[in-house]
Motif scaffolding. Structure first.
Motif, mmCIF file in Angstrom:
data_model
loop_
_atom_site.group_PDB
_atom_site.id
_atom_site.type_symbol
_atom_site.label_atom_id
_atom_site.label_comp_id
_atom_site.label_asym_id
_atom_site.label_seq_id
_atom_site.Cartn_x
_atom_site.Cartn_y
_atom_site.Cartn_z
ATOM 1 N N PHE A 358 0.789 -1.469 0.288
ATOM 2 C CA PHE A 358 -0.132 0.255 -0.021
ATOM 3 C C PHE A 358 0.544 1.100 -0.241
ATOM 4 O O PHE A 358 0.448 2.074 -0.621
ATOM 5 C CB PHE A 358 -1.477 0.261 1.171
ATOM 6 N N PRO A 359 2.132 1.301 1.453
ATOM 7 C CA PRO A 359 3.051 3.267 1.359
ATOM 8 C C PRO A 359 2.928 2.765 -0.144
ATOM 9 O O PRO A 359 3.584 3.759 -0.551
ATOM 10 C CB PRO A 359 3.660 2.859 2.002
ATOM 11 N N ALA A 360 4.004 1.989 -0.893
ATOM 12 C CA ALA A 360 4.782 1.746 -2.121
ATOM 13 C C ALA A 360 3.224 2.383 -3.206
ATOM 14 O O ALA A 360 4.126 2.901 -4.387
ATOM 15 C CB ALA A 360 5.559 0.429 -2.075
ATOM 16 N N GLU A 361 2.159 1.720 -3.543
ATOM 17 C CA GLU A 361 1.643 2.176 -4.693
ATOM 18 C C GLU A 361 1.048 3.507 -4.338
ATOM 19 O O GLU A 361 0.092 3.278 -4.830
ATOM 20 C CB GLU A 361 0.299 1.081 -4.344
ATOM 21 N N SER A 362 1.089 4.194 -2.804
ATOM 22 C CA SER A 362 0.310 5.235 -2.883
ATOM 23 C C SER A 362 0.177 6.807 -3.144
ATOM 24 O O SER A 362 -0.023 7.517 -3.517
ATOM 25 C CB SER A 362 -0.608 5.548 -1.297
ATOM 26 N N PHE A 363 1.633 6.635 -3.378
ATOM 27 C CA PHE A 363 2.760 7.707 -3.718
ATOM 28 C C PHE A 363 3.234 8.251 -4.715
ATOM 29 O O PHE A 363 3.631 7.575 -5.013
ATOM 30 C CB PHE A 363 3.532 8.522 -2.368
ATOM 31 N N PRO A 364 3.234 9.114 -5.878
ATOM 32 C CA PRO A 364 4.441 9.322 -7.100
ATOM 33 C C PRO A 364 5.014 9.116 -6.485
ATOM 34 O O PRO A 364 6.226 9.915 -5.255
ATOM 35 C CB PRO A 364 3.913 10.908 -7.158
ATOM 36 N N THR A 365 6.319 9.634 -7.652
ATOM 37 C CA THR A 365 7.773 9.152 -7.561
ATOM 38 C C THR A 365 8.060 10.639 -6.950
ATOM 39 O O THR A 365 9.430 10.100 -6.012
ATOM 40 C CB THR A 365 8.185 9.149 -9.278
ATOM 41 N N GLU A 366 7.835 11.647 -7.033
ATOM 42 C CA GLU A 366 8.455 12.755 -6.367
ATOM 43 C C GLU A 366 8.114 12.655 -4.784
ATOM 44 O O GLU A 366 9.166 13.230 -4.220
ATOM 45 C CB GLU A 366 7.857 14.569 -7.161
ATOM 46 N N VAL A 367 7.567 11.593 -4.191
ATOM 47 C CA VAL A 367 7.531 11.890 -2.382
ATOM 48 C C VAL A 367 7.234 10.342 -2.817
ATOM 49 O O VAL A 367 7.361 10.436 -0.926
ATOM 50 C CB VAL A 367 6.171 13.240 -1.981
ATOM 51 N N ARG A 368 7.297 9.777 -3.277
ATOM 52 C CA ARG A 368 6.881 8.588 -2.823
ATOM 53 C C ARG A 368 7.918 7.884 -1.501
ATOM 54 O O ARG A 368 7.826 7.324 -0.369
ATOM 55 C CB ARG A 368 7.670 7.644 -3.770
ATOM 56 N N SER A 369 9.666 8.115 -1.617
ATOM 57 C CA SER A 369 10.201 7.844 -0.852
ATOM 58 C C SER A 369 9.649 8.286 0.649
ATOM 59 O O SER A 369 10.179 7.370 1.371
ATOM 60 C CB SER A 369 12.017 7.163 -1.100
#
Length: 452
Positions: A358-369
């Protein structure tokens, strides 16, 4: 001439499996690090005269470090790149693990285990991020969720090591704790040369370098469209803007509600089994550890078959029911107690796959990490608090009262998931991020189908 395809749609290949193995090797180390401390404490407690406070502090020390590392190194990973943190984190883990052999007091051991957790926390943030950004959407859920199997293998390996090493000598705990340096240094060496995430390079305007990595590992016919930028801010405040705050809250809360019971129970498993009136022997531990592995494998299948949302909500309800039943059972009903604990162990291990998804799929690349790191840090803060307070809770509330509180935490997780859990299965990372956004329309069934 081959038709150009997007990175999200490439077939699964050897590189995907390699990056998965390099990512999840950190979870094997984490499972081992958290598993050995319970056995080591049995020897350390009389030697160092530990109070319940210090026993709880040492039991939660790595989790405190995980909180700090996930928070700080996840944020740095969005700025300097995933690959640098991917390697640096295991330099910290290796050195701190080895130095545990030489400690002379609980304060020194606490600081070293915080450092180990710090490295692991940063690694979780960038590791899951890198894996999500390389993985094809068709297999992303299974690959991200499979970490639970290796974490469990590490935990079970710690149980075996604890049973067979801890009785060899009064200082066996030193060897037991320092042994985590062995897998750590192997992982560090294997990670040297890992490429940077092409999605991160694209976001930094380094399109040629990104395409060079994609062509090398996936073929000349594979490409990647840059993601639209929503924010130029590079601080944690962006996670609480209108666009991200709902997904930030969901990922933090569901994660916290799962891991508090998990770490509180399994960090002190030998003591809990004894408090339940169950025999503290290798056979009982082996049964429960075997169920952890079976559950982790079962979770991979359920992640592939079920909807993300349905799997999460149903698991929360089932787990809460198991703990409620355990809180009502008496010591004379050991058979039912074992059955409930076994069912709880199986499902808890299975649904733990979703904390990597869920966390890895919930955020776009710019703020994923940063988003993955913040959710992980909040979960570790919660699990550290639960682990710290569990020994005190058993003393003051009794086992039944403590288990009832853990059941209430799982019930809160079910409510949060009912209200906010998105459905991200089968979507690209861009569409998955949109599905988690309260400001964007949910992708329709037809849209999700067209993206397959």
């Amino acid at each position: 001439m081959q038709q150009t395809i997007q990175l999200d749609d490439v077939p699964l290949n050897r590189f995907h499996l390699k990056i998965t193995g390099l990512t999840f090797s950190a979870h094997l180390t984490d499972g081992y690090v958290l598993g050995v401390i319970g056995f080591a404490l049995a020897q350390i407690k009389p030697q160092m005269g530990l109070t319940p406070f210090w026993e709880g502090m040492l039991g939660s020390s790595a989790l405190i470090g995980l909180f700090l590392g996930s928070l700080l190194l996840g944020w740095i990973g969005d700025i300097v790149g995933r690959q640098k943190i991917f390697c640096f984190s295991f330099v910290i883990i290796t050195l701190a693990s080895a130095l545990q052999f030489f400690v002379t007091g609980p304060e020194q051991l606490f600081l070293l285990r915080v450092l180990i957790g710090f490295g692991l926390g940063g690694d979780f943030s960038v590791g899951h991020t890198m894996l999500a950004e390389f993985s094809p959407r068709k297999h992303r859920g299974v690959l991200l969720g499979a970490f639970s199997v290796l974490w469990t293998v590490g935990y079970v390996a710690a149980s075996f090591a604890g049973h067979f090493i801890s009785d060899l000598s009064p200082d066996a705990w030193r060897w037991l704790l320092a042994s985590s340096a062995v897998p750590a240094v192997i992982i560090l060496l294997l990670r040297i040369g890992t490429p940077e995430s092409p999605r991160w390079l694209m976001r930094k305007g380094q399109q040629q370098q990104a395409l060079a990595i994609i062509h090398r590992y996936f073929g000349e016919h594979v490409t990647l469209q840059p993601e639209p930028a929503h924010s130029k801010r590079h601080n944690l405040g962006v996670l609480f803007t209108a666009r991200y705050r709902k997904r930030t809250a969901f990922n933090c809360l569901f994660f916290v509600c799962l891991v508090i019971p998990y770490f509180a129970i399994y960090t002190f498993l030998p003591a809990i089994l004894q408090a339940m009136g169950l025999d503290k022997n290798f056979g009982t531990d082996l049964l429960l550890n075997g169920l952890l592995i079976v559950g982790a494998v079962m979770g991979i299948g359920l992640t592939a078959i079920c909807s993300r949302r349905g799997f999460l909500i149903g698991s929360f309800v089932f787990l809460a029911a198991c703990l409620v039943a355990m809180s009502l059972l008496t010591g004379s009903q050991s058979g039912w107690m074992i059955a409930c604990f076994a069912a709880f162990t199986l499902m808890m291990s299975a649904v733990s796959n979703l904390v990597g998804v869920f966390p890895a799929e919930s955020f776009p690349t710019e703020v994923r990490s940063m988003g993955v790191g913040f959710a992980t840090s909040m979960s570790r803060l919660g699990s550290a608090t639960g682990t710290l307070l569990l020994p005190l809770g058993i003393v003051h509330l009794g086992l039944s009262g403590t288990i009832a509180i853990l059941a209430a935490i799982l019930a809160i997780g079910a409510i949060v998931s009912l209200a906010w859990a998105p459905e991200t299965k089968g979507l690209t990372l861009v569409d998955a991020g949109e599905a988690a956004s309260p400001e964007a329309p949910q992708p329709s069934a037809r849209t999700a189908t067209l993206h397959h």
